[in-house]
Write an enzyme that holds these catalytic residues in place. Structure first.
Site, PDB file in Angstrom:
ATOM      1  N   TYR A   1      -5.465   8.386  -5.591  1.00 48.49           N
ATOM      2  CA  TYR A   1      -4.265   7.502  -5.145  1.00 48.49           C
ATOM      3  C   TYR A   1      -4.774   7.043  -4.152  1.00 48.49           C
ATOM      4  CZ  TYR A   1      -0.030   5.482  -3.989  1.00 48.49           C
ATOM      5  OH  TYR A   1       1.154   4.573  -3.853  1.00 48.49           O
TER       6      TYR A   1
ATOM      7  N   LYS B   1      -5.639   3.366  -2.607  1.00 44.29           N
ATOM      8  CA  LYS B   1      -4.756   2.409  -1.442  1.00 44.29           C
ATOM      9  C   LYS B   1      -5.499   2.272  -0.088  1.00 44.29           C
ATOM     10  CE  LYS B   1      -0.884   2.009  -3.754  1.00 44.29           C
ATOM     11  NZ  LYS B   1      -0.312   0.743  -4.220  1.00 44.29           N
TER      12      LYS B   1
ATOM     13  N   SER C   1       1.027  -1.391   0.040  1.00 43.42           N
ATOM     14  CA  SER C   1      -0.008  -0.015   0.067  1.00 43.42           C
ATOM     15  C   SER C   1       1.044   1.401  -0.082  1.00 43.42           C
ATOM     16  CB  SER C   1      -0.859  -0.073   1.217  1.00 43.42           C
ATOM     17  OG  SER C   1      -1.791   1.003   1.283  1.00 43.42           O
TER      18      SER C   1
END
Length: 282
Positions: free
Chosen positions: A181, A185, A167
């Site tokens: 983003y 994650k 991650s």
């Protein structure tokens, strides 16, 4: 009394989770086992491949660029004397991923490491870029895990196995300019927590690794287009070398840790965002 009960109840629940039902310590062997790494042609993935090979693992790499895969294969052969298997596929293509996994054979340690990042404020970012990050980072991870699981469950040695998701600290806390983003994650946490419950009976242990900014070729390109405020905020956690992150990740995988922070800030974030996840805080 009511107030006291409201205070004591969550403390009791946390006590039960940590001391009674948390996963017991486990050691996941690496030597002579099959380690399959996506995004393995550069950066953290390649550093992980080098370290796994140096510890006697049979390594397979999956990435999109065949040329980079061949360079990675030669690099590992020179450093360890071991050959590795390489597979060119796009993680967004489930059929291609499934073929690669089946050709590679049963996997003992799966490292889901592929990732793309285009930093930008949401109102300035195109939906095509957002979809690209979600598709590669999150949906690509589902594709890889779903393709690998059947063979992982059928492995004959029944030794502890691992699925590790690489991650980011942006998967622990949202950061300016990381909207898409971080969303991709943050999804790893829910995926991993639910998946761990589904596969623990098969002696498969799930880990989520949270690296800070890492000195890789991709990071150099990313840093060129980062918003200035993003650079200031993300830079406050410092950066690490790919080899350093790989060592932290591999140590965490081998110990069966659910949450694997990579530096002091990561440890603090892990404690602050623990929630009710079963993780090692000691």
């Amino acid at each position: 009394m009511v107030l006291l009960s409201l205070i004591l109840l969550p403390i009791l629940l946390l006590f039960l989770l940590y001391f009674i039902v948390r996963p017991r310590p486990v050691t996941i062997p690496i030597k002579n086992r099959h380690v399959f790494i996506t995004g393995g042609s550069s950066g953290i993935g390649l550093a992980l491949a080098h370290q796994a090979a140096s510890q006697g693992a049979r390594v397979s790499l999956l990435a999109r660029s065949l040329n980079k895969l061949q360079e990675a294969k030669e690099s590992i052969r020179r450093s360890s004397g071991l050959d590795v298997s390489i597979f060119s596929a796009d993680v967004r293509d489930y059929d291609a991923v499934q073929k690669a996994v089946n050709d590679a054979g049963p996997i003992d340690v799966l490292v889901v490491n592929q990732g793309v990042f285009v930093p930008q404020e949401l109102d300035k970012q195109g939906l095509d870029e957002i979809k690209f990050m979600i598709d590669v980072n999150l949906m690509g991870s589902f594709n890889v895990i779903k393709a690998a699981l059947p063979l992982m469950k059928e492995r004959k040695d029944r030794l502890p196995a691992s699925i590790s998701l690489i991650s980011s600290q942006a998967g622990q806390v949202g950061i300016y300019g990381y909207t898409a983003y971080s969303a991709s994650k943050f999804g790893f946490r829910g995926l991993a927590e639910a998946l761990q419950q589904e596969v623990i009976a098969d002696n498969i242990h799930v880990s989520v690794v949270y690296p800070p900014d890492t000195d890789t070729p991709g990071f150099e390109k990313e840093n060129e287009v980062r918003p200035e405020l993003t650079k200031l905020l993300a830079g406050s956690s410092g950066s690490m070398k790919a080899d350093e992150v790989a060592k932290k990740a591999l140590d965490g995988i081998k110990s069966g840790s659910f949450t694997v922070p990579c530096n002091f800030e990561g440890h603090m974030l892990a404690i602050a965002t623990a929630g009710l996840s079963l993780k090692d805080l000691s």
